[in-house]
Design a protein around this motif. Sequence first.
Motif, PDB file in Angstrom:
ATOM      1  N   LEU A  70       0.841  -1.190   0.000  1.00 35.44           N
ATOM      2  CA  LEU A  70       0.000   0.000   0.000  1.00 35.44           C
ATOM      3  C   LEU A  70       0.881   1.246   0.000  1.00 35.44           C
ATOM      4  N   THR A  71       0.284   2.359  -0.426  1.00 35.21           N
ATOM      5  CA  THR A  71       1.003   3.637  -0.474  1.00 35.21           C
ATOM      6  C   THR A  71       0.365   4.613   0.497  1.00 35.21           C
ATOM      7  N   LEU A  72       1.188   5.171   1.355  1.00 36.48           N
ATOM      8  CA  LEU A  72       0.737   6.215   2.278  1.00 36.48           C
ATOM      9  C   LEU A  72       1.320   7.539   1.787  1.00 36.48           C
ATOM     10  N   ASP A  73       0.462   8.382   1.241  1.00 37.59           N
ATOM     11  CA  ASP A  73       0.890   9.667   0.679  1.00 37.59           C
ATOM     12  C   ASP A  73       0.160  10.767   1.436  1.00 37.59           C
ATOM     13  N   ALA A  74       0.771  11.214   2.511  1.00 35.52           N
ATOM     14  CA  ALA A  74       0.141  12.213   3.376  1.00 35.52           C
ATOM     15  C   ALA A  74       0.498  13.627   2.921  1.00 35.52           C
ATOM     16  N   GLU A  75      -0.089  14.604   3.580  1.00 35.89           N
ATOM     17  CA  GLU A  75       0.208  16.000   3.259  1.00 35.89           C
ATOM     18  C   GLU A  75       1.606  16.371   3.749  1.00 35.89           C
ATOM     19  N   ALA A  76       2.159  17.404   3.136  1.00 35.39           N
ATOM     20  CA  ALA A  76       3.494  17.867   3.514  1.00 35.39           C
ATOM     21  C   ALA A  76       3.509  18.310   4.968  1.00 35.39           C
ATOM     22  N   ASP A  77       4.621  18.029   5.630  1.00 36.49           N
ATOM     23  CA  ASP A  77       4.762  18.375   7.048  1.00 36.49           C
ATOM     24  C   ASP A  77       5.999  19.248   7.227  1.00 36.49           C
ATOM     25  N   ARG A  78       6.041  19.961   8.355  1.00 34.74           N
ATOM     26  CA  ARG A  78       7.144  20.891   8.633  1.00 34.74           C
ATOM     27  C   ARG A  78       8.216  20.172   9.445  1.00 34.74           C
ATOM     28  N   PHE A  79       9.488  20.323   8.994  1.00 43.28           N
ATOM     29  CA  PHE A  79      10.624  19.744   9.694  1.00 43.28           C
ATOM     30  C   PHE A  79      11.670  20.834   9.915  1.00 43.28           C
ATOM     31  N   VAL A  80      12.491  20.638  10.947  1.00 41.83           N
ATOM     32  CA  VAL A  80      13.502  21.627  11.320  1.00 41.83           C
ATOM     33  C   VAL A  80      14.882  21.022  11.107  1.00 41.83           C
ATOM     34  N   THR A  81      15.772  21.750  10.421  1.00 38.82           N
ATOM     35  CA  THR A  81      17.125  21.269  10.170  1.00 38.82           C
ATOM     36  C   THR A  81      18.020  21.566  11.381  1.00 38.82           C
ATOM     37  N   SER A  82      19.266  21.141  11.271  1.00 37.98           N
ATOM     38  CA  SER A  82      20.217  21.382  12.359  1.00 37.98           C
ATOM     39  C   SER A  82      20.515  22.863  12.544  1.00 37.98           C
ATOM     40  N   GLU A  83      20.221  23.675  11.512  1.00 34.83           N
ATOM     41  CA  GLU A  83      20.424  25.128  11.616  1.00 34.83           C
ATOM     42  C   GLU A  83      19.188  25.829  12.165  1.00 34.83           C
ATOM     43  N   GLN A  84      18.200  25.047  12.582  1.00 35.40           N
ATOM     44  CA  GLN A  84      16.925  25.594  13.058  1.00 35.40           C
ATOM     45  C   GLN A  84      16.182  26.326  11.944  1.00 35.40           C
TER      46      GLN A  84
END
Length: 291
Positions: A70-84
Amino acid sequence: MRPVSLILLVAVLFAGFSSLFVVEEGERAIVKRFGVIQKNSEGETQVYEPGLRFKVPLLDQVFTLNARILTLDAEADRFVTSEQKDLMVDSYVKWRITDFGKFYLATQGNQLLAESLLQSKINNGLRSEFGSRTIREIVSGSRDELQQEALRATRTDAAELGIEVVDVRVKQINLPREVSEFIYDRMRAQREAVARAHRSEGQEKAEVIRAGADARATVILAEAERKSRTLRGEGDGAAAKIYADTYGQNPEFYALLRSLDAYKASFRSKDDVLVISPDSEFFQFMNSKVR
């Protein structure tokens, strides 16, 4: 046929049909009896493959589960890099059920609930990987490594749900909308400043070119005027010489022509009044006798 026999026949037919169930291709089935999932002889969950299967009527409950990838294709989410720095990450997951008993106990066979739990675990894995990298590292080519690390981290957590994560892919990585708008506005302002500088430089060069052209035009006109006056003076001199040579051949005739021109100019207007003595030198040709 007696009514009792008919009832027994109906009961037997009902029991026969109730003891059969079909598992479709791409599905697997588990059976609960008295609310307990049935086990096989090895103590593992009894999983029924596609085909015609049997159960105990009225006692067994059959639950079918999707066995495909199966394919789980959710909405885009926010992530934080090491530089904040914030990034909007759009990803998808390929998964399938491997332990149907564990999956049913964890999700009650609800695929939407399973995807919600799996999405949470996927996001945790991606969040850890994005948080250990800079934007430059993410964009410059370590995306495959990031995906593989997220896949390894997620497989262990997903196994608790009876799920195998087949693949994790990051489709797009974008800046948040407000950050993108700020960057675009700054880029637009920089481009407009460069455009203004180019226009100003162009106008300056145009003024220099225009001034040079005007100066050259002035010099050319002045030189042309000088040459025209020189030529005009030379022409007037040549004409005077021609007149002098011509009239020098008969001075009296030349004096007559000059007097006629003077008479013509003097008597052109009827309003002019000229008071001159008749024996004046002006009328010498009028008073003289024609020879």
